[in-house]
Motif scaffolding. Sequence first.
Motif, PDB file in Angstrom:
ATOM      1  N   ASP A  10     -86.344  -4.951  20.897  1.00  0.00           N
ATOM      2  CA  ASP A  10     -85.073  -5.308  20.288  1.00  0.00           C
ATOM      3  C   ASP A  10     -85.385  -5.802  18.880  1.00  0.00           C
ATOM      4  N   VAL A  39     -84.063  -1.018  20.023  1.00  0.00           N
ATOM      5  CA  VAL A  39     -82.661  -1.433  20.041  1.00  0.00           C
ATOM      6  C   VAL A  39     -82.356  -2.027  18.676  1.00  0.00           C
ATOM      7  N   ARG A  72     -79.636   2.521  20.622  1.00  0.00           N
ATOM      8  CA  ARG A  72     -80.892   2.575  21.370  1.00  0.00           C
ATOM      9  C   ARG A  72     -81.488   3.948  21.079  1.00  0.00           C
TER      10      ARG A  72
END
Length: 97
Positions: A10, A39, A72
């Motif tokens: 992330d 992400v 994503r």
Amino acid sequence: MSTATLAEIDVRSIPPYQRHQQIFAQVDALQVGQSLRIVNDHDPVPLRHQLESRSPGQLQWSYVQAGPQLWRVQISKVQGVADADQGSCCSGGACGG
């Protein structure tokens, strides 16, 4: 070809000046058939261009989720450096240099 996703990063939690460096390190460590998922809060098009110029023909970029709030992206290693060089006119020193 099926791939195994090793990790999901992330990048929203990584300081902007460190993001690409960390992603490059993980992408460089991938073996053929492995992938990394990132992400982000925006479409990481500049990252895609950088990866394609660093590793032409070696990676596959797939959108798993494409916005509007969250992206994503799965980055898969589809061939190694030696495999990518096979199509080069210069492989084996055949360019007359």
